[in-house]
Scaffold this motif. Structure first.
Motif, PDB file in Angstrom:
ATOM      1  N   ASP A   1       0.813  -1.337  -0.156  1.00  0.00           N
ATOM      2  CA  ASP A   1       0.027   0.100   0.107  1.00  0.00           C
ATOM      3  C   ASP A   1       0.831   1.103  -0.007  1.00  0.00           C
ATOM      4  O   ASP A   1       0.554   2.161   0.665  1.00  0.00           O
ATOM      5  N   GLY A   2       2.113   1.154  -0.778  1.00  0.00           N
ATOM      6  CA  GLY A   2       2.874   2.368  -0.610  1.00  0.00           C
ATOM      7  C   GLY A   2       3.898   2.642   0.184  1.00  0.00           C
ATOM      8  O   GLY A   2       4.617   3.687   0.199  1.00  0.00           O
ATOM      9  N   LYS A   3       3.810   1.867   1.382  1.00  0.00           N
ATOM     10  CA  LYS A   3       4.641   1.959   2.348  1.00  0.00           C
ATOM     11  C   LYS A   3       5.694   1.173   2.465  1.00  0.00           C
ATOM     12  O   LYS A   3       5.538  -0.182   2.125  1.00  0.00           O
ATOM     13  N   GLY A   4       6.942   1.373   2.487  1.00  0.00           N
ATOM     14  CA  GLY A   4       8.178   0.763   2.219  1.00  0.00           C
ATOM     15  C   GLY A   4       8.274  -0.350   3.484  1.00  0.00           C
ATOM     16  O   GLY A   4       7.843  -0.144   4.543  1.00  0.00           O
ATOM     17  N   VAL A   5       8.424  -1.603   2.929  1.00  0.00           N
ATOM     18  CA  VAL A   5       8.458  -2.580   4.188  1.00  0.00           C
ATOM     19  C   VAL A   5       9.585  -3.422   3.904  1.00  0.00           C
ATOM     20  O   VAL A   5      10.172  -3.355   2.601  1.00  0.00           O
ATOM     21  N   ASP A   6       9.805  -4.519   4.743  1.00  0.00           N
ATOM     22  CA  ASP A   6      10.716  -5.617   4.324  1.00  0.00           C
ATOM     23  C   ASP A   6      10.246  -6.385   3.223  1.00  0.00           C
ATOM     24  O   ASP A   6       9.225  -6.753   3.124  1.00  0.00           O
ATOM     25  N   CYS A   7      11.309  -6.712   2.613  1.00  0.00           N
ATOM     26  CA  CYS A   7      10.988  -7.386   1.249  1.00  0.00           C
ATOM     27  C   CYS A   7      10.383  -8.843   1.292  1.00  0.00           C
ATOM     28  O   CYS A   7       9.512  -9.345   0.556  1.00  0.00           O
ATOM     29  N   ALA A   8      10.687  -9.595   2.509  1.00  0.00           N
ATOM     30  CA  ALA A   8      10.140 -10.738   2.924  1.00  0.00           C
ATOM     31  C   ALA A   8       8.772 -10.527   2.912  1.00  0.00           C
ATOM     32  O   ALA A   8       7.801 -11.358   2.730  1.00  0.00           O
ATOM     33  N   LYS A   9       8.355  -9.561   3.821  1.00  0.00           N
ATOM     34  CA  LYS A   9       6.924  -8.958   4.306  1.00  0.00           C
ATOM     35  C   LYS A   9       6.191  -8.977   2.928  1.00  0.00           C
ATOM     36  O   LYS A   9       4.940  -9.497   2.937  1.00  0.00           O
ATOM     37  N   ALA A  10       6.803  -8.188   2.161  1.00  0.00           N
ATOM     38  CA  ALA A  10       6.030  -7.882   0.786  1.00  0.00           C
ATOM     39  C   ALA A  10       5.645  -9.181   0.077  1.00  0.00           C
ATOM     40  O   ALA A  10       4.721  -9.293  -0.775  1.00  0.00           O
ATOM     41  N   GLU A  11       6.759 -10.087   0.081  1.00  0.00           N
ATOM     42  CA  GLU A  11       6.863 -11.133  -0.687  1.00  0.00           C
ATOM     43  C   GLU A  11       5.514 -12.229  -0.064  1.00  0.00           C
ATOM     44  O   GLU A  11       4.692 -12.645  -0.820  1.00  0.00           O
ATOM     45  N   SER A  12       5.545 -12.029   1.152  1.00  0.00           N
ATOM     46  CA  SER A  12       4.614 -12.952   1.863  1.00  0.00           C
ATOM     47  C   SER A  12       3.050 -12.334   1.534  1.00  0.00           C
ATOM     48  O   SER A  12       2.180 -13.360   1.317  1.00  0.00           O
ATOM     49  N   PHE A  13       2.896 -11.236   1.585  1.00  0.00           N
ATOM     50  CA  PHE A  13       1.610 -10.528   1.336  1.00  0.00           C
ATOM     51  C   PHE A  13       1.397 -11.056  -0.031  1.00  0.00           C
ATOM     52  O   PHE A  13       0.186 -11.304  -0.183  1.00  0.00           O
ATOM     53  N   ILE A  14       2.089 -10.853  -1.165  1.00  0.00           N
ATOM     54  CA  ILE A  14       1.644 -11.139  -2.404  1.00  0.00           C
ATOM     55  C   ILE A  14       1.398 -12.643  -2.377  1.00  0.00           C
ATOM     56  O   ILE A  14       0.210 -13.113  -3.072  1.00  0.00           O
ATOM     57  N   SER A  15       2.196 -13.408  -2.192  1.00  0.00           N
ATOM     58  CA  SER A  15       1.770 -14.954  -2.068  1.00  0.00           C
ATOM     59  C   SER A  15       0.767 -15.219  -1.482  1.00  0.00           C
ATOM     60  O   SER A  15      -0.330 -16.141  -1.999  1.00  0.00           O
ATOM     61  N   GLU A  16       0.249 -14.844  -0.070  1.00  0.00           N
ATOM     62  CA  GLU A  16      -0.929 -15.205   0.532  1.00  0.00           C
ATOM     63  C   GLU A  16      -2.195 -14.998  -0.119  1.00  0.00           C
ATOM     64  O   GLU A  16      -3.007 -15.637  -0.383  1.00  0.00           O
TER      65      GLU A  16
END
Length: 197
Positions: A178-193
């Motif tokens: 949602d436009g806010k920088g996060v740890d890449c692993a967290k972003a990857e997990s969000f997309i995968s879920e």
């Protein structure tokens, strides 16, 4: 005619069982989303989104994409995959990016993630951007590449780069939700879920 014991017992049981009960109106089953229909709509909408967002032959178009209708979120998610091949893996590894969109609303990216052969792509990107930035600044400031500059000239170039970057983070460019920088692993997990459920 005298009532039988069995008849009295049956009447008593029926009275007890019916005590406190009220007439109820039967309600039909809750309408459920037709997952097959929504999945089909999702596929069609994803195709439209990809064509409108990245016209054929576009140099910015992702190399691959997939869609998924999520009954859990009642959304049509589209994930784009892209790779920026490396010319020199030691200098900068091949960069893989992934972005998540909502095709029904045509919004996004909802999330971004990147990866390289190294664990932390953001660190790699910042390193390369920093090296390129130092070289450009040194050429403008000292008239020579950073590697050929004296220690004092290199320090001056680093100071200019630090003032330009102002300690800001570029993480949101590469890994974000949602436009806010996060740890890449967290972003990857969000997309995968979202692409699974």
């Amino acid at each position: 005619m005298k009532p039988s014991v069995l008849g009295l017992l049956c009447a008593a049981i029926c009275a007890v069982l019916s005590f406190g009960q009220t007439a109820t109106t039967k309600v039909g089953p809750t309408p459920k989303v037709d997952v097959w229909e929504r999945s089909k709509d999702c596929w069609e909408q994803a195709q439209k989104m990809m064509v409108s967002r990245w016209p054929a032959g576009s140099t910015q178009a992702p190399t691959n994409w997939s869609n998924h209708y999520s009954a859990r979120y009642d959304k049509c998610f589209v994930t784009t995959y892209d790779a920026v091949p490396s010319k020199d893996e030691k200098a900068f590894p091949t960069l893989y990016t992934k972005m998540l969109f909502d095709a029904f609303e045509r919004s996004g990216p909802l999330a971004r993630a990147c990866s390289t052969a190294h664990a932390d792509c953001v660190t790699e990107i910042k390193k390369v951007e920093g090296e390129e930035g130092l070289d450009e600044i040194s050429r403008n400031l000292n008239g020579k590449p950073y590697a050929n500059a004296s220690p004092a000239e290199q320090e001056a170039a680093r100071n200019v780069l630090n003032r330009l970057s102002d300690g800001g983070s570029h993480d949101s460019i590469w890994c974000a939700i949602d436009g806010k920088g996060v740890d890449c692993a967290k972003a990857e997990s969000f997309i995968s879920e979202r692409m699974r459920n």
